[in-house]
Design an enzyme around this catalytic site. Sequence first.
Site: not given
Ligand code: PAF
Length: 272
Positions: A24, A26, A31, A142, A144, A179-180
């Site tokens: 998503m 950010a 990531h 992840g 997480k 991390m988030s």
């Molecule tokens: O974990 C995320 O960032 C979201 O839930 C995902 C898997 C991209 C679905 O929108």
Amino acid sequence: MHALHHTTMRWRAAGQTFAFLPTMGALHAGHLKLARQGAEMADHVLASIFVNPKQFGPSEDFSRYPRDEAGDIALLQTSGVDLVFAPAPEDIYPEGFATTIHIQGPAKAGLEDRFRPNFFDGVATVVAKLLIAADADYALFGEKDYQQLQVVKQLAHDLGLRTAIVGITTQREPDGFAMSSRNRYLSKIERHQATAIFKNLNQAAVKIRGGAKAQSATRAASRSLTTLGFKVDYVVARNAETLAIPKHQDEPLRLLAAAWLGKTRLIDNIEV
Ligand code: PAF
């Protein structure tokens, strides 16, 4: 979608494999670790950036969710990603879109689903659409978001998707804090306090490995977090695969926690 299919078909025609990383945006180092692991696993990496409105509740942070598409694309390109798919909402949910994917099993474990009732329907619907569109060899998620990972595995299995769902270990700060994207909501003081979630989960895991009952260890962790000022949603031990309440001593266990620190909701989990 047209440009996406054009490139993935070219990869496939050349006999090349590719990994898919849905995000998503950010983006943070967690990531980028996923992206680099994808690059090790396959010939190409495809990433998506889409802030999925269907997985946010009415009082959640959809409108203030951090967005920086240009910055995210630049980061992905330096982490081994060959193609970024950043669809508009109408590409994913065109006028008249009327399908919702509703999963039982791990999606009804009484964890995130208890506090975010529409979350997994929204996640499952968008992930199914993205996985089908990408049709990748691997998709990276992840650990997480551990319940989400189990839900996506269930979805891919039930729908017979060819993509292998790969869970990647949580990327942590030096003090253990997971991390988030939402960590940027924390004040400096909260960020300092937030490490207590990982520390308490760890202490509980050590106790359980030493023979303590899972329930008493997680209760102690929950009490300790409450004393430190967290508003605890849950700290529990669950079966690591099904997320069901454990019934036997020798089941593989996962400890999972969710707690509010000020206005920010934090989640984390660890293996026992
Ligand atoms: O974990 C995320 O960032 C979201 O839930 C995902 C898997 C991209 C679905 O929108």
